[in-house]
Design an enzyme around this catalytic site. Structure first.
Site, PDB file in Angstrom:
ATOM      1  N   ASP A   1      -5.430  14.500   0.965  1.00 51.83           N
ATOM      2  CA  ASP A   1      -4.338  14.458  -0.013  1.00 51.83           C
ATOM      3  C   ASP A   1      -4.365  15.674  -0.935  1.00 51.83           C
ATOM      4  O   ASP A   1      -3.320  16.223  -1.292  1.00 51.83           O
ATOM      5  CB  ASP A   1      -4.431  13.189  -0.870  1.00 51.83           C
TER       6      ASP A   1
ATOM      7  N   HIS B   1       0.823  -1.212   0.000  1.00 57.59           N
ATOM      8  CA  HIS B   1       0.000   0.000   0.000  1.00 57.59           C
ATOM      9  C   HIS B   1       0.856   1.261   0.000  1.00 57.59           C
ATOM     10  O   HIS B   1       0.497   2.264  -0.612  1.00 57.59           O
ATOM     11  CB  HIS B   1      -0.917  -0.021   1.219  1.00 57.59           C
TER      12      HIS B   1
ATOM     13  N   HIS C   1      -9.958   2.181  -0.769  1.00 63.36           N
ATOM     14  CA  HIS C   1     -10.148   1.789   0.628  1.00 63.36           C
ATOM     15  C   HIS C   1     -10.969   0.507   0.635  1.00 63.36           C
ATOM     16  O   HIS C   1     -12.067   0.443   1.195  1.00 63.36           O
ATOM     17  CB  HIS C   1     -10.823   2.906   1.420  1.00 63.36           C
ATOM     18  N   ASN C   2     -10.396  -0.540   0.046  1.00 62.28           N
ATOM     19  CA  ASN C   2     -11.152  -1.747  -0.261  1.00 62.28           C
ATOM     20  C   ASN C   2     -11.379  -2.652   0.947  1.00 62.28           C
ATOM     21  O   ASN C   2     -12.522  -2.935   1.309  1.00 62.28           O
ATOM     22  CB  ASN C   2     -10.442  -2.522  -1.365  1.00 62.28           C
ATOM     23  N   HIS C   3     -10.307  -3.124   1.556  1.00 59.50           N
ATOM     24  CA  HIS C   3     -10.456  -4.034   2.694  1.00 59.50           C
ATOM     25  C   HIS C   3     -11.277  -3.413   3.823  1.00 59.50           C
ATOM     26  O   HIS C   3     -12.173  -4.062   4.372  1.00 59.50           O
ATOM     27  CB  HIS C   3      -9.077  -4.465   3.210  1.00 59.50           C
TER      28      HIS C   3
END
Length: 786
Positions: free
Chosen positions: A141, A68, A119-121
């Site tokens: 960001d 990541h 922000h998948n998991h």
């Protein structure tokens, strides 16, 4: 379980791997819940430190060295992307990329700031919080580049729409995006969503955020030159244990039995605090601009790895080291382990690196003028460390030195050259009988969850806040904004428009990762062109399976090559020698479960601009008795189509566009649009030309009467998904348009006309009331989500 960092005070301070067997090292890493392999642990001890590492150092490397953060498996392949161009102000080097979209009379450029993250998991495990914090980090960001945040967009992939768990995840994710983005006062401009059983155990939640900034107002994510005396100021929420190990969690295979324990790796959102912080940041940006101090500071979001990663990256990118004193870090809980204070991913935090003579001003600005301690319990700005000139990264806790390493070793991580194999799945074209009722096929397609109206999602978002949105999601192929429409901007740039599109079709990628990626790029580019904008740059979220499996790594390699090849065939109109650059994005690997990996998922967004937003083109038909033109040959390319999905099959023949022809095609379309010859335009994608024409008819209840000629079977002419456009034009402009397309050697077919009678008549096999088609389209997804 990389997300379960449930250490205690009894966790050993120093981990000496030198006298342990590999099995014993593996067990120790598991006992300490460290997301490191045995070889990585040995590299930290024997190569980087040349001594036994502390527990905090192991945690730091497990996060900073994760996929990541470090792109340790992907970095080699990402070098294929073009990231530069005369219109690129900043490529993918810092927290966000920047592309110039306007220029005033003095020659000053104004940039569109772009961040694209996943922000998948977290969203699979805790859908609301996972999606909300994904929006929050993405917004930070963009803000930390000195930009005003103006828009977010989302690209979502969910499992089988008929599963109860899919409904639960869907509801949580959409609510999380709305629940964070809406309170921030940021418009949701665009997005796409796809449902497929292959995402049952790994949903994808990717977010694009846009901001605007004048080129001379950019703040960089690194310590500036002559920063030897600079200090670090931490701003925002007090540090807690939420999100600890989140980056390592995002870089591991997601197992169902561990999901409850992994919830600790998901951060807790506070959108209202973030809104207040954005206002405070904007005001501080203005102060720094007025005092001509922007080049003396650095600014960074605290995301993956928390204080550790923000401070070491700010320092090392400027050629320095850093020293952090954990006793100076405001905390929300007592007795937090030092490693937790250092690496927790607590939300709503930023970090400045500033000269000593600015410290009092900045602390007063946040703590007194904007009263952070009164706005949220424990929130504040505090000095937590300083720059070092010896290149070392040092962290102290009371009398203990828990980290001492070269800053460059920490930021680089441990790079891999993963083996990969290109394994093509064997698909054959199905032998399907021709439909007996084409009307019913079209109605079923329009009601399909992957074609039907996205209103059930879009209506939860705030689209018009800030007053910049010109075209909302769902009214054209791309969302369109007028970002500089306020008096504070020069008059000559106020009409500038920007366009954003997001695309990816997982069914194409199931067949072939290379061509799936090519199509994702081309579809996003077509969408931007269809509203009359010029594509300027791409961003991507590259979501794939386990890179340690050669077949999954091969899918990643093929997709990256496909993106690079497609980009080389998209010339930039104002810069004909430049091809489409990639200016932002991230890589999300280990989207895998014991059941299966996700399909290769290169999630692409395209950013475009137009000098006069008043000339924007939507896809709704404008008037009766106009001509309808088909751009792009119909080919036997139903392989990944929704039409085949109705029969629960995949074919072999997915769209394989001629890239040189595509380059000429978009130039021809841009030419006729620039000359004002196009009334409406819609790209051809899911559902083929028939679904495209139907969607164009809904808004004004105009009909069409068309006939697509050629040797293909009728169902493939109407429902095949070979790329292209449908253009609505005036009758007296057809010859001029045909001449332009002939000059560019691009196929163009006059297929029929619009009609006052609200019926869809196509190839003598479809004769359907527009209202019936619209009802199917409007209710298809809504009914499935009940």
């Amino acid at each position: 379980m990389p997300g379960d960092f449930s250490m205690t005070q009894s966790t050993p301070h120093v981990l000496d791997f030198s006298k342990l067997s590999r099995d014993d090292i593996q067990q120790l890493l598991q006992d300490c819940h460290l997301g490191l392999s045995v070889d990585e642990a040995l590299s930290i001890q024997n190569h980087f430190l040349k001594r036994p590492p502390t527990f905090a150092e192991c945690v730091l490397w497990s996060i900073q060295g994760s996929e990541h953060c470090s792109y340790k498996s992907s970095r080699k392949h990402l070098k294929q992307f073009n990231t530069e161009g005369p219109h690129v102000i900043l490529g993918p080097k810092e927290d966000a990329g920047i592309v110039a979209v306007a220029k005033d009379r003095q020659g000053k450029r104004y940039g569109l700031v772009v961040s694209h993250e996943s922000h998948n998991h977290p969203s699979q495990v805790v859908p609301y919080e996972g999606a909300a914090t994904g929006v929050g980090g993405n917004v930070r960001d963009v803000c930390c580049m000195g930009a005003e945040v103006i828009a977010v967009a989302d690209s979502l992939r969910f499992g089988d729409v008929n599963r109860a768990k899919t409904h639960w995840i869907h509801q949580g994710v959409v609510s999380g995006i709305a629940g964070y983005g809406n309170p921030l006062g940021i418009a949701n401009l665009a997005g796409d969503v796809y449902y497929d059983a292959a995402y049952n155990e790994n949903c994808l939640v990717t977010v694009v955020t846009l901001g605007i900034v004048a080129e001379d107002h950019i703040i960089h994510s690194y310590a500036p030159a002559h920063a030897s005396q600079h200090v670090f100021i931490l701003v925002g929420k007090p540090t807690d244990n939420s999100g600890f190990g989140g980056a390592a969690f995002a870089s591991s295979t997601l197992k169902e039995e561990h999901q409850e324990k992994n919830k600790g790796a998901v951060q807790e959102p506070n959108a209202f605090l973030q809104r207040h912080l954005l206002k405070a940041n904007y005001a501080l940006f203005n102060l720094l601009q007025e005092k001509n101090l922007l080049d003396q500071v650095g600014f960074k979001d605290l995301g993956a790895g928390g204080i550790a990663c923000a401070s070491v990256e700010l320092a090392e990118a400027g050629g320095y080291g850093a020293e952090i004193d954990l006793q100076k870090v405001p905390t929300a809980l007592s007795d937090l382990l030092p490693a937790v204070i250092l690496c927790a991913e607590t939300q709503e935090r930023f970090m400045w690196v500033v000269p000593p003579d600015l410290v009092d001003m900045i602390l007063t600005h946040y703590n007194d003028t904007f009263a952070l301690p009164q706005v949220s319990e424990g929130a504040c700005a505090a000095v937590v460390g300083n720059i070092r000139t010896d290149g070392l990264y040092v962290v102290k806790d009371k009398e203990d030195e828990i980290v001492r390493a070269k800053a460059s070793d920490v930021t680089q991580g441990i790079l891999y050259d993963r083996p990969f194999t290109t394994k093509k799945e064997s698909h054959t074209e199905p032998d399907l009988a021709a439909p007996t009722d084409f009307n019913q096929v079209l109605l079923t397609l329009l009601a399909h969850e992957n074609i039907a109206s996205r209103a059930p999602i879009i209506e939860t978002y705030d689209k018009q806040v800030q007053g910049r949105t010109i075209i909302e999601a769902g009214f054209a192929d791309a969302g369109v904004m007028q970002p500089f429409n306020e008096e504070k901007y020069p008059e000559e740039i106020r009409q500038t428009g920007i366009a954003l599109s997001l695309d990816h079709n997982p069914r194409y990628n199931k067949i072939d990762a290379y061509w799936g990626a090519v199509n994702a790029v081309l579809e996003s580019v077509r969408n931007v062109i269809a509203v009359g904008a010029t594509p300027l740059a791409l961003s991507d979220c590259l979501c794939f399976g386990n890179p340690e499996k050669p077949e999954h790594m091969g899918e990643f390699v093929d997709a990256v090559r496909g993106i690079a090849d497609a980009c080389r065939h998209v010339p930039i109109k104002e810069h004909p020698q430049t091809t489409l650059p990639v200016i932002a994005g991230n890589v999300s690997l280990y989207n895998d479960s014991p059941q299966a990996a996700i399909p290769p998922s290169p999630m692409i967004s395209c950013i475009g601009a137009m000098p006069d937003v008043a000339k924007v083109i939507t896809y709704d038909l404008k008037q009766a008795e106009t001509q309808l033109l088909l751009v792009g040959e119909r080919r036997d390319e139903c392989g990944g189509s929704v039409y085949y999905q109705l029969h629960d099959v995949l074919g072999a023949n997915l769209p394989k566009p001629d890239l040189a022809l595509f380059s000429r095609e978009i130039q021809a379309v841009q030419t006729v649009m620039d000359q004002g010859l196009v009334l409406s335009a819609h790209d051809i994608s899911e559902g083929g030309a028939a679904a495209t024409l139907a969607e164009m008819s809904f808004h004004r209840q105009l009909g069409v009467d068309i006939n697509i000629t050629g040797d293909l079977a009728t169902e493939k002419k109407l429902f095949g998904e070979s790329g292209g456009f449908i253009l609505e034009v005036m009758r007296d402009q057809v010859k001029k348009i045909q001449s332009i397309f002939a000059e560019n050697k691009v196929p163009l077919m006059v297929i029929g006309k619009t009609t006052r009678e609200a019926r869809l008549r196509m190839n003598a096999v479809i004769d359907l009331a527009v209202n019936d088609a619209k009802t199917a389209w409007e209710n298809g997804l809504r009914e499935r989500l009940l």
